[in-house]
Design an enzyme around this catalytic site. Structure first.
Site, mmCIF file in Angstrom:
data_model
loop_
_atom_site.group_PDB
_atom_site.id
_atom_site.type_symbol
_atom_site.label_atom_id
_atom_site.label_comp_id
_atom_site.label_asym_id
_atom_site.label_seq_id
_atom_site.Cartn_x
_atom_site.Cartn_y
_atom_site.Cartn_z
ATOM 1 N N CYS A 61 0.771 -1.298 -0.006
ATOM 2 C CA CYS A 61 -0.020 -0.010 0.010
ATOM 3 C C CYS A 61 0.815 1.319 -0.071
ATOM 4 O O CYS A 61 0.459 2.283 -0.258
ATOM 5 C CB CYS A 61 -0.941 -0.025 1.145
ATOM 6 S SG CYS A 61 0.086 -0.123 2.837
ATOM 7 N N CYS A 95 -2.020 -3.787 8.569
ATOM 8 C CA CYS A 95 -1.751 -2.248 9.176
ATOM 9 C C CYS A 95 -1.360 -2.216 10.653
ATOM 10 O O CYS A 95 -0.455 -1.726 11.141
ATOM 11 C CB CYS A 95 -2.799 -1.557 9.252
ATOM 12 S SG CYS A 95 -3.895 -1.521 7.422
HETATM 13 FE FE1 FES Z 1 -1.339 0.366 4.209
HETATM 14 FE FE2 FES Z 1 -3.164 0.212 6.056
HETATM 15 S S1 FES Z 1 -3.656 0.146 4.205
HETATM 16 S S2 FES Z 1 -1.045 0.436 6.400
#
Ligand code: FES
Length: 126
Positions: free
Chosen positions: A34, A108
């Site tokens: 991400c 996360c």
């Molecule tokens: Fe990347 Fe939460 S979506 S840390």
């Protein structure tokens, strides 16, 4: 996606957010999927028993709601703990303290656990 009340609370009013001048240890981790980034800074001092304790802790996170909430929560959980106790904090402990986390947000909370571990390792290297 539904977040628990506790997640929203920590996202809206994060605890211990910001940079720490001259920390004793810094942990920086990123998630290549991400692109989120997290830094945890710690100050360590010895307690009366001579054990190393996290006296102060701060974080800087560039990331999603869950990443910010877990950073905030893990700093609250780790503050005042010995390094050994802090190293035992697991993803499930953070998720439980936050009420719950959506399954897609597991990584996360894992980021926060890894950042804390990296900060302790950095301190121990110095
Ligand atoms: Fe990347 Fe939460 S979506 S840390």
């Amino acid at each position: 996606m539904l977040y628990s009340k506790e997640v929203i609370k920590h996202f809206q009013k994060p605890a211990n957010m910001g940079k720490m001048p001259s920390p004793d240890g810094t942990g920086e981790v990123g998630n290549p999927v991400c692109g989120d980034l997290m830094n945890i800074y710690i100050k360590v001092a010895k307690d009366k028993k001579g054990q190393e304790v996290i006296k102060d802790i701060k974080f800087e996170t560039l990331g999603c709601v869950a990443a910010i909430a877990t950073s905030s929560m893990i700093t609250e959980m780790a503050k005042g703990k010995t390094l050994e106790e802090a190293l035992k904090i697991k993803y499930a402990d953070v998720a439980e303290a936050l009420g719950s986390l959506p399954p897609v947000k597991t990584h996360c909370a894992d980021l926060a656990v890894r950042a804390l571990k990296a900060a302790i390792e950095d301190y121990r290297k110095k």
